[in-house]
Design a protein around this motif. Structure first.
Motif, PDB file in Angstrom:
ATOM      1  N   ALA A 152      -4.420   0.364  -9.177  1.00 16.04           N
ATOM      2  CA  ALA A 152      -4.120  -0.817  -8.361  1.00 16.04           C
ATOM      3  C   ALA A 152      -4.747  -0.700  -6.977  1.00 16.04           C
ATOM      4  O   ALA A 152      -5.283  -1.679  -6.430  1.00 16.04           O
ATOM      5  N   LEU A 153      -4.723   0.509  -6.404  1.00 17.62           N
ATOM      6  CA  LEU A 153      -5.301   0.728  -5.077  1.00 17.62           C
ATOM      7  C   LEU A 153      -6.816   0.540  -5.104  1.00 17.62           C
ATOM      8  O   LEU A 153      -7.394  -0.079  -4.204  1.00 17.62           O
ATOM      9  N   VAL A 154      -7.461   1.033  -6.137  1.00 15.65           N
ATOM     10  CA  VAL A 154      -8.917   0.865  -6.280  1.00 15.65           C
ATOM     11  C   VAL A 154      -9.267  -0.616  -6.454  1.00 15.65           C
ATOM     12  O   VAL A 154     -10.233  -1.119  -5.861  1.00 15.65           O
ATOM     13  N   ALA A 155      -8.482  -1.313  -7.298  1.00 20.42           N
ATOM     14  CA  ALA A 155      -8.721  -2.750  -7.509  1.00 20.42           C
ATOM     15  C   ALA A 155      -8.574  -3.519  -6.199  1.00 20.42           C
ATOM     16  O   ALA A 155      -9.352  -4.436  -5.898  1.00 20.42           O
ATOM     17  N   LEU A 156      -7.564  -3.144  -5.405  1.00 16.77           N
ATOM     18  CA  LEU A 156      -7.348  -3.802  -4.121  1.00 16.77           C
ATOM     19  C   LEU A 156      -8.525  -3.572  -3.184  1.00 16.77           C
ATOM     20  O   LEU A 156      -8.965  -4.492  -2.478  1.00 16.77           O
ATOM     21  N   ALA A 157      -9.050  -2.344  -3.191  1.00 21.34           N
ATOM     22  CA  ALA A 157     -10.209  -2.045  -2.347  1.00 21.34           C
ATOM     23  C   ALA A 157     -11.457  -2.779  -2.837  1.00 21.34           C
ATOM     24  O   ALA A 157     -12.260  -3.276  -2.033  1.00 21.34           O
ATOM     25  N   ARG A 158     -11.599  -2.880  -4.167  1.00 22.18           N
ATOM     26  CA  ARG A 158     -12.779  -3.521  -4.753  1.00 22.18           C
ATOM     27  C   ARG A 158     -12.786  -5.034  -4.530  1.00 22.18           C
ATOM     28  O   ARG A 158     -13.822  -5.635  -4.271  1.00 22.18           O
ATOM     29  N   TYR A 159     -11.607  -5.655  -4.622  1.00 22.24           N
ATOM     30  CA  TYR A 159     -11.535  -7.118  -4.531  1.00 22.24           C
ATOM     31  C   TYR A 159     -10.758  -7.558  -3.288  1.00 22.24           C
ATOM     32  O   TYR A 159     -10.110  -8.612  -3.292  1.00 22.24           O
ATOM     33  N   ASN A 160     -10.836  -6.779  -2.221  1.00 24.14           N
ATOM     34  CA  ASN A 160     -10.053  -7.098  -1.020  1.00 24.14           C
ATOM     35  C   ASN A 160     -10.471  -8.414  -0.376  1.00 24.14           C
ATOM     36  O   ASN A 160      -9.722  -8.996   0.410  1.00 24.14           O
ATOM     37  N   HIS A 161     -11.689  -8.900  -0.687  1.00 25.24           N
ATOM     38  CA  HIS A 161     -12.147 -10.162  -0.099  1.00 25.24           C
ATOM     39  C   HIS A 161     -11.371 -11.362  -0.636  1.00 25.24           C
ATOM     40  O   HIS A 161     -11.476 -12.471  -0.085  1.00 25.24           O
ATOM     41  N   LEU A 162     -10.594 -11.159  -1.695  1.00 29.78           N
ATOM     42  CA  LEU A 162      -9.859 -12.264  -2.300  1.00 29.78           C
ATOM     43  C   LEU A 162      -8.559 -12.574  -1.566  1.00 29.78           C
ATOM     44  O   LEU A 162      -7.933 -13.606  -1.821  1.00 29.78           O
ATOM     45  N   ILE A 163      -8.121 -11.683  -0.669  1.00 31.56           N
ATOM     46  CA  ILE A 163      -6.905 -11.943   0.096  1.00 31.56           C
ATOM     47  C   ILE A 163      -7.186 -11.734   1.574  1.00 31.56           C
ATOM     48  O   ILE A 163      -8.164 -11.073   1.950  1.00 31.56           O
ATOM     49  N   ASP A 164      -6.334 -12.302   2.422  1.00 30.20           N
ATOM     50  CA  ASP A 164      -6.578 -12.187   3.857  1.00 30.20           C
ATOM     51  C   ASP A 164      -6.240 -10.780   4.343  1.00 30.20           C
ATOM     52  O   ASP A 164      -5.556 -10.007   3.666  1.00 30.20           O
ATOM     53  N   ASP A 165      -6.713 -10.461   5.535  1.00 28.77           N
ATOM     54  CA  ASP A 165      -6.599  -9.100   6.073  1.00 28.77           C
ATOM     55  C   ASP A 165      -5.149  -8.661   6.246  1.00 28.77           C
ATOM     56  O   ASP A 165      -4.817  -7.486   6.043  1.00 28.77           O
TER      57      ASP A 165
END
Length: 630
Positions: A152-165
């Motif tokens: 989940a952490l890797v996915a969040l880092a990979r697709y972080n552009h999909l959510i705001d900062d």
């Protein structure tokens, strides 16, 4: 091993759940995932307390119960992690096809893990006089949980552009907290409990991201902008159709604070009384109502229309837009674009309401396409200038011409200006289009025999948008200098609407251009809200009588009287007059007898392409104009 920490965590989550359930929500994807995380966490903590008590009393507890409760502890921990991970992916993907694939994969993994935890070996040992569960089952459970959290952490880092900062930062911290707690449990069993860490993580998510109060407008009690966009976007993602009513006002600046307050109180009272739907206040003067039932939406629209448009007794005049079926557009961006387009239509201003249906959607889409087409035509040099000659009654030949913009399509056909001028003004491309036209006019005067053929100046139209442009004068002067065109070869036409919307800025532009020698005309006099004061106030040289005014002169005694009075006043101010739309010999003769200086219309010529205009001047002006100029 003490249960105090577990009980504190359990109490903390119970308080969070209580406040969460007592606030109104739209249940976004993340809200649903968060709710399930809280519920499963509470269940896990209850099991955790039972497991601790069972281990403390191993000598008196049934071995079967001890086995069941410890295996249930690890299985429920896996379920908590599963919903925590779903929360992360709901934030990343929403309820899209990708989310459904990911959730299914993790659900299958969860079932496999629960089965393995139930059958793999587990035994008990003492550490510091405390019994703890150990064995392959326990190590597998902890390893599987840490592995999934890392995914989940890797996915969040990979697709972080999909959510705001902000959301990214909080969710990342939550996952890291989870991993630290699980690693600590592996290395220090019996001393570190994951329960309180889970409770702290849930509390952080609640305060930072999922507090329902942050979705409520404090003044009105309606859902606010924070909820509006994600919820409507989610409905489109989930393909759940709805009907939408928008109530808004555009004259708050003309009302007192008390009048605004009274108006909003009435709107809010109406919206808060609506059952089984959601109402939003996205701006100071914008309210939306969402209905799943088309029938109920129709009823509410009729009620609001009657109250706020037909029988409105408020100083503030609201407008209503109604979209009966959300499926006329594909997503929230198109929907908002459609509503923005609706606020610019004449129907809204004239009738107070607008039905946004399939026809409106198609109209908007065609406007968008035309907007793109205009920019493409500019880039590909398919913008042309046609010229309509203007006859001087004093000199007896054609001394000027009006420049009129045209666009050719890829097949060489002319697109009528009424199909693109209004759209260009809406999307702002009229600035670039107007600049292209002006440059082509200057080039026409610089590179052809137009001046030698008697053309003293060319009239160029200015749109309202151009008149509002602060840098208009500087840019036009630059272009004239580039083509060696003196200012007196150009006459710019402005309209009464331009003088009403941007008078001060327009006057500044006029002053700079007049200093360079440019002349000005007041175009379309006799249309809209004609007012003789405009002629007095605006530093123009020419007044152009609209075609409709010319026709009315021959059809109505009152119109004739009004035009005579206007004409004598204008001539008394030493201004010239152009009569537009002259089409008959009678009209021409009458305008000459009235002393009008210039005649323009189909009686002489329609607007002509550049080459045809030059041929026209050669035939109609000939040597006479050259002799007179010399």
């Amino acid at each position: 091993m003490s249960i105090a920490v577990q009980l504190c965590g359990l109490l903390l989550l119970a308080v969070v759940l209580f406040f969460y359930l007592n606030c109104k929500k739209v249940f976004l994807n993340t809200e649903s995932a968060f709710f399930m995380s809280v519920v499963t966490c509470i269940f896990f903590m209850v099991v955790d307390v039972a497991a601790v008590l069972a281990l403390k009393n191993m000598d008196t507890v049934s071995p079967v119960f001890l086995e069941i409760i410890n295996r249930l502890y690890h299985a429920s921990l896996m379920v908590v992690v599963y919903y925590s991970i779903l929360y992360v992916f709901a934030d990343l993907y929403g309820k899209t096809r990708k989310y459904r694939i990911v959730s299914t994969a993790f659900k299958i993994a969860l079932l496999v893990q629960v089965v393995l935890v139930s059958v793999l070996p587990m035994h008990y040992m003492t550490r510091d006089n405390t019994y703890i569960a150990v064995g392959t089952s326990v190590m597998f459970a902890y390893a599987a949980i840490v592995g999934e959290l890392l995914i989940a952490l890797v996915a969040l880092a990979r697709y972080n552009h999909l959510i705001d900062d902000r959301r990214k930062s909080v969710v990342t911290s939550w996952l890291v907290l989870w991993i630290v707690a699980m690693v600590a449990m592996i290395w220090l069993p019996g001393y570190i409990t994951v329960s309180f860490t889970i409770a702290i993580g849930i509390l952080i998510i609640y305060i930072k991201l999922e507090n329902p109060e942050s979705a409520i407008d404090k003044e009105t009690g309606l859902f606010n902008q924070n909820t509006f966009h994600p919820y409507i976007g989610q409905r489109y993602e989930n393909e759940k159709p709805f009907s939408f009513i928008k109530v808004f006002a555009d004259n708050f600046n003309q009302a007192t604070a008390q009048e605004i307050c009274t108006f909003k109180q009435n709107i809010v009272a109406d919206l808060n009384n609506i059952k089984e739907t959601f109402a939003f206040n996205t701006n100071e003067d914008e309210f939306y109502i969402l209905y799943e039932s088309r029938e109920e939406a129709d009823k509410k629209f009729d009620e609001l229309y009657k109250k706020y448009v037909v029988d409105n007794k408020f100083v503030i005049k609201p407008h209503i837009m109604y979209m009966p079926d959300s499926r006329i557009v594909n997503d929230i961006n198109e929907m908002l674009q459609l509503f923005r387009w609706g606020t610019e239509t004449l129907e809204i201003i004239e009738k107070g309401c607008l039905i946004i249906d399939e026809n409106a959607s198609e109209h908007m889409k065609s406007e968008i396409e035309m907007g793109k087409y205009i920019l493409k035509a500019i880039d590909n040099d398919r913008v042309e200038v046609f010229y309509q000659p203007i006859y001087s009654t004093e000199k007896g030949y054609f001394t000027s011409a009006e420049a009129l913009v045209r666009i050719r399509d890829e097949e060489g056909k002319i697109i009528p200006p009424n199909m693109f001028i209004g759209i260009a003004e809406k999307n702002g491309s009229i600035l670039k289009l107007g600049e292209v036209v002006f440059e082509k006019v200057c080039k026409f005067l610089d590179t052809t025999d137009a001046i030698n053929l008697g053309l003293e100046y060319v009239e160029v139209n200015l749109s309202v948008v151009q008149c509002e442009y602060e840098g208009l004068a500087n840019r036009f002067i630059e272009i004239m200098k580039e083509h060696n065109i003196p200012g007196n070869r150009i006459n710019l036409e402005i309209t009464e609407s331009a003088t009403m919307t941007s008078k001060n800025r327009l006057i500044r532009n006029i002053a700079e251009l007049k200093n360079f020698g440019v002349g000005f005309s007041l175009d379309d006099f006799g249309t809209g809200q004609s007012n003789l004061n405009y002629i007095v106030e605006m530093p123009v040289d020419i007044v152009k009588f609209d075609r409709g005014m010319i026709n009315a002169y021959f059809e109505s005694h009152k119109a004739k009287y009004v035009m005579d009075a206007a004409m004598h006043m204008i001539q008394g101010l030493k201004l010239d007059i152009v009569s537009e739309g002259v089409e008959t010999e009678e009209q021409l003769s009458t305008m000459k007898n009235l002393g009008i200086q210039y005649i323009q219309g189909y009686y002489f010529s329609k607007p002509l392409p550049e080459s045809e205009c030059l041929e026209f001047l050669k035939k109609r002006n000939g040597a006479q104009s050259v002799a007179m100029q010399s």
